[in-house]
Design an enzyme around this catalytic site. Structure first.
Site, mmCIF file in Angstrom:
data_model
loop_
_atom_site.group_PDB
_atom_site.id
_atom_site.type_symbol
_atom_site.label_atom_id
_atom_site.label_comp_id
_atom_site.label_asym_id
_atom_site.label_seq_id
_atom_site.Cartn_x
_atom_site.Cartn_y
_atom_site.Cartn_z
ATOM 1 C CE LYS B 183 -1.852 2.783 2.530
ATOM 2 N NZ LYS B 183 -1.797 4.272 2.464
ATOM 3 C CD GLU B 238 -0.705 9.188 16.130
ATOM 4 O OE1 GLU B 238 -0.077 10.120 15.605
ATOM 5 O OE2 GLU B 238 -1.939 9.150 16.218
ATOM 6 N N GLY B 240 2.954 3.144 13.890
ATOM 7 C CA GLY B 240 3.719 1.934 14.175
ATOM 8 C C GLY B 240 3.231 1.239 15.437
ATOM 9 C CD GLU B 257 12.846 3.536 8.724
ATOM 10 O OE1 GLU B 257 12.732 4.371 9.645
ATOM 11 O OE2 GLU B 257 12.908 3.829 7.529
ATOM 12 C CB CYS B 291 12.406 8.426 9.279
ATOM 13 S SG CYS B 291 13.201 7.361 8.084
ATOM 14 C CD GLU B 388 9.977 11.855 12.498
ATOM 15 O OE1 GLU B 388 8.933 11.227 12.781
ATOM 16 O OE2 GLU B 388 10.901 11.385 11.817
#
Lengths: 287, 478
Positions: B183, B238, B240, B257, B291, B388
């Site tokens: 996806k 979040e 994840g 990741e 990231c 982040e």
């Protein structure tokens, strides 16, 4: 001449290199496989678990920072001291698991050998799991395994020594520190192992052993933000809920199986790799 | 003359043929989706690039069934060397169509063409080439003889490196013998769908790769599908955590990741100009939508003023604007949602007392843009030092001793990457040892390679991508 009255032991927790009672003041009755009273074991509480995490965190820098050779020698020393306690371990295993003397002794021998096996891994993991990476550029690039941090271990409920050793030794071999909850009904080998750890150069706090109920303490450990990984081996029916809780802080989770594994089988790296990180370092090559 | 004015050097977009409507790629064919189609937009111009199908639970189920069938009948039983050959074909096709992929990526994502051309697409091809060679050597990954694939891999990828993240996910999965339902991100689906054409050109058997476009609900359906054996996700911490919770109690194997808040540590002996280049690459590469971006600059107090002055001079020369222009250094923010997130955190940074600095220059009128931004006087407690931002925003903090640098660098729930700038080798290795981060760049930053494992400590996720370790995530002992 009257028979000598034996000196019985008070069974306590092992936290930060010391043997405290549960702060809760609770104990529970431990019986042998036939239901006869054996001892009152300390019934560890949430607060005891938190104290153990603090101890394990405090010990992590020193243990993970020790040379792999040093960790290997310290762990080998544990096996040496276990050997001297073999008869005591065998008696506890026989009583708790209802094994014959021969079978109990075989389990103890296997447990000691398993510990030696893991002691020998400390300085081989980096070669087996790490290495240099031939990147397409002027860089020296290498990857090394490093311990995850503080690992909570819910020890197996049935195999009270061989199973216990098979879940604790791999965590320590990686350089992680551990907070372990023993088998609830068969805690005595864990207590004796604590005494072995306390007398074999393992720094206080590296391994912390709690007796009590994994179903009670497990949720606190699974949620605890300063626990980096959790082995759900002895979690039983609570395993799924604990894995969900562990997701809240993205702990490394080693799942459990419906039946306890065959502890005599070669475990390979399967109980170490879940608690190892990999660090990759890039450095330019040039003059 | 304004700083951002310069003679245009645009890359032609004629190599890309946009279609008004894009379907899902299931079982080797493009099909409609059951959901309300979404529009994908060029963030630099707000131009609608096309309508993209949205996969429903039923569409995901169709894709998973196709993947299962292909796994059982074709891809699983296939000779490993033949699987490898298909992957080599894909690598070559990506190289042959590299310019097309690069232009399309830049249109859909907003990243500078030089970056999609020189980084994303070549690395994606390299990932397929690297993993192609693994397909018939799986006995050597360290899982004993004849390790087995998991089966069907459900993979959800982000919008910051759309094609490259696809390659990181699909190449190892296929090399190991798994089949895939992938996806793509809702704002950047187009290169994944062009990749589907590559699969067709490679004659990859139907169902081996399935691409189901859509938003969060579609991703959730992929992750939670009962017949998915392996889940791989790249995205926010979040989400994840939600995924880790969703797979709890199942047999699904998970790699994550996630986010990061990397420290880029500059010691007083570092060559300032080199370090400044590294700082710029660390935080402004890909508009900071990275990231592993070096979003926290930790600079030794004695050189703080010198480094910050040089950094501002350098940032003043960065060209922000048309991503298709080959002179552009910083492109468009990928979406209005992301722009709002950046603005919110920057607002909080100002409100909490950090000093904001941005270069002169006008941003384009249309599209989503944010100027390269530097915050000084940042303390470790500030939100901009902890959260982040995922944008071109750098927070500058200081330290006095190496121990303090390590303590500050590790003072985060994340642990994806870090940078060290120093001329002293022993110091670099010592600090690298102590940093709790999965990738440490010494005197460089944001380097990637298919042979080099990438992934995080702590709440940056678990599992690695790249190298032998990355491949192992798609295999189990037999």
């Amino acid at each position: 001449m009257s028979e000598r009255i034996e000196v019985r032991k008070t069974y306590k927790l092992y936290v930060g290199g010391k043997f405290p009672r549960s702060e809760s003041g609770r104990t529970y009755e431990v019986t042998d496989s036939r239901g006869r009273f054996v001892a009152n074991a300390a019934w560890a509480s949430r607060k005891d678990a938190r104290d153990a995490v603090v101890a394990a965190r405090g010990a992590f820098a020193g243990w993970s920072g020790a040379t792999a050779y040093n960790r290997g020698q310290v762990l080998y020393r544990v096996a040496e001291v276990m050997e001297g306690r073999a008869a005591q371990f065998a008696a506890e295993v026989a009583a708790g698991e209802g094994l014959s003397e021969t079978k109990a002794r075989a389990a103890v021998d296997a447990a000691i050998d398993r510990w030696v096996w893991y002691a020998g891994w400390t300085d081989k993991l980096a070669a087996v799991l790490g290495g240099t990476n031939p990147v397409a550029g002027p860089y020296f690039d290498f990857s090394v395994p490093e311990p995850t941090g503080v690992v909570a271990v819910l020890a197996p409920q049935r195999s009270s020594l061989l199973g216990l050793v098979s879940v604790l030794a791999p965590v320590l071999a990686t350089g992680c520190t551990a907070v372990l909850v023993s088998s609830k009904e068969r805690p005595l080998p864990a207590i004796t192992l604590s005494e072995v750890l306390a007398t074999s150069d393992v720094p206080g706090g590296v391994a912390n052993l709690l007796t009590g109920d994994a179903a009670e303490i497990g949720p606190w450990l699974a949620e605890h933000a300063d626990v980096d990984g959790i082995d759900l081996c002895g979690a039983g029916t609570t395993a799924m809920e604990l894995e969900r809780s562990a997701a809240g802080t993205l702990k490394r989770v080693l799942r459990t199986t419906a039946e306890e594994p065959d502890w005599t089988a070669d475990p390979g790296l399967s109980r170490m790799t879940p608690f190892l990180e990999t660090k990759t370092v890039w450095h330019p090559i040039g003059v | 003359m304004s700083v951002f004015e310069y003679a245009p050097a645009p890359e032609s977009r004629s190599i890309v043929t946009l279609r008004p409507h894009y379907g899902l790629f299931v079982d080797g064919e493009f099909t409609d989706g059951g959901g309300e189609p979404l529009k994908t937009v060029n963030p630099a111009t707000e131009e609608v690039l096309g309508e993209v199908a949205v996969g429903t639970d039923a569409d995901v189920d169709r894709a998973v069934r196709a993947a299962r069938k292909a796994f059982t009948r074709v891809w699983g039983p296939m000779r490993p060397a033949d699987r490898g050959k298909y992957l080599f074909r894909i690598a070559r096709l990506l190289q042959e169509r590299a310019r097309e992929f690069a232009v399309l990526e830049t249109l859909d994502n907003g990243k500078p063409i030089t970056e999609s051309r020189d980084v994303d697409v070549p690395l994606a091809a390299a990932h397929f080439f690297y993993h192609a060679g693994w397909a018939d050597k799986l006995d050597h990954v360290g899982l004993g003889a004849a390790p087995r694939p998991h089966g069907v891999a459900g993979q959800v990828i982000p919008w910051n490196f759309p094609l490259l993240m696809l390659a990181w996910k699909v190449a190892p999965a296929l090399a190991a013998g798994n089949t895939v339902v992938l996806k793509p991100a809702e704002t950047t689906p187009l290169t994944a769908l062009l990749f589907a054409e590559v699969c067709q050109q490679a004659d990859l058997p139907p169902g081996v790769v399935n691409i189901v476009t859509g938003a969060g609900d579609t991703g959730r359906a992929v992750v939670e599908h009962a017949d998915v054996d392996k889940v791989a996700f790249t995205g926010s911490t979040e989400v994840g955590k939600q995924i880790a919770r969703a797979v709890a109690g199942t047999q699904k194997v998970l790699t994550l990741e996630l986010g990061g808040k990397a420290a880029n540590i500059v010691f007083d002996d570092a060559p300032v100009d080199e370090a400044v280049e590294g700082i710029v690459r660390g935080i402004f590469f890909n508009q900071g939508h990275v990231c592993c971006a070096g979003s926290r600059l930790l600079v030794q107090e004695s050189v703080h003023d010198e480094v910050v002055a040089a950094l501002k001079r350098r940032i003043g020369t960065l060209r922000v604007g048309d991503p298709l222009d080959k002179n552009t250094d910083v492109g468009a923010i990928n979406s209005p949602e992301q722009l709002a997130r950046i603005r919110e955190l920057v607002g909080i940074g100002e409100a909490e007392g950090a000093q904001l600095w941005q270069p002169e220059g006008q941003l384009p009128d249309r599209g989503t843009w944010f100027k390269p931004t530097v915050f000084t006087d940042v303390t470790p407690a500030h939100r901009i030092a902890r959260d982040e931002v995922f944008g071109p925003v750098l927070s500058v903090l200081t330290f006095r001793t190496p121990d303090e640098a390590v303590a500050k660098a590790n003072n985060t729930t994340y642990g994806l990457s870090a940078g060290i700038w120093s001329e002293k080798g022993s110091r670099i290795l010592s600090v690298a040892n102590q940093l709790r981060a999965g990738v440490v760049w010494a005197n460089t930053f944001n380097q990637f390679d298919p042979t080099s494992p990438f992934g995080g400590y702590k709440q940056s996720g678990y599992g690695r991508e790249g190298g032998r370790l990355g491949l192992r995530a798609y295999l189990k002992e037999s």
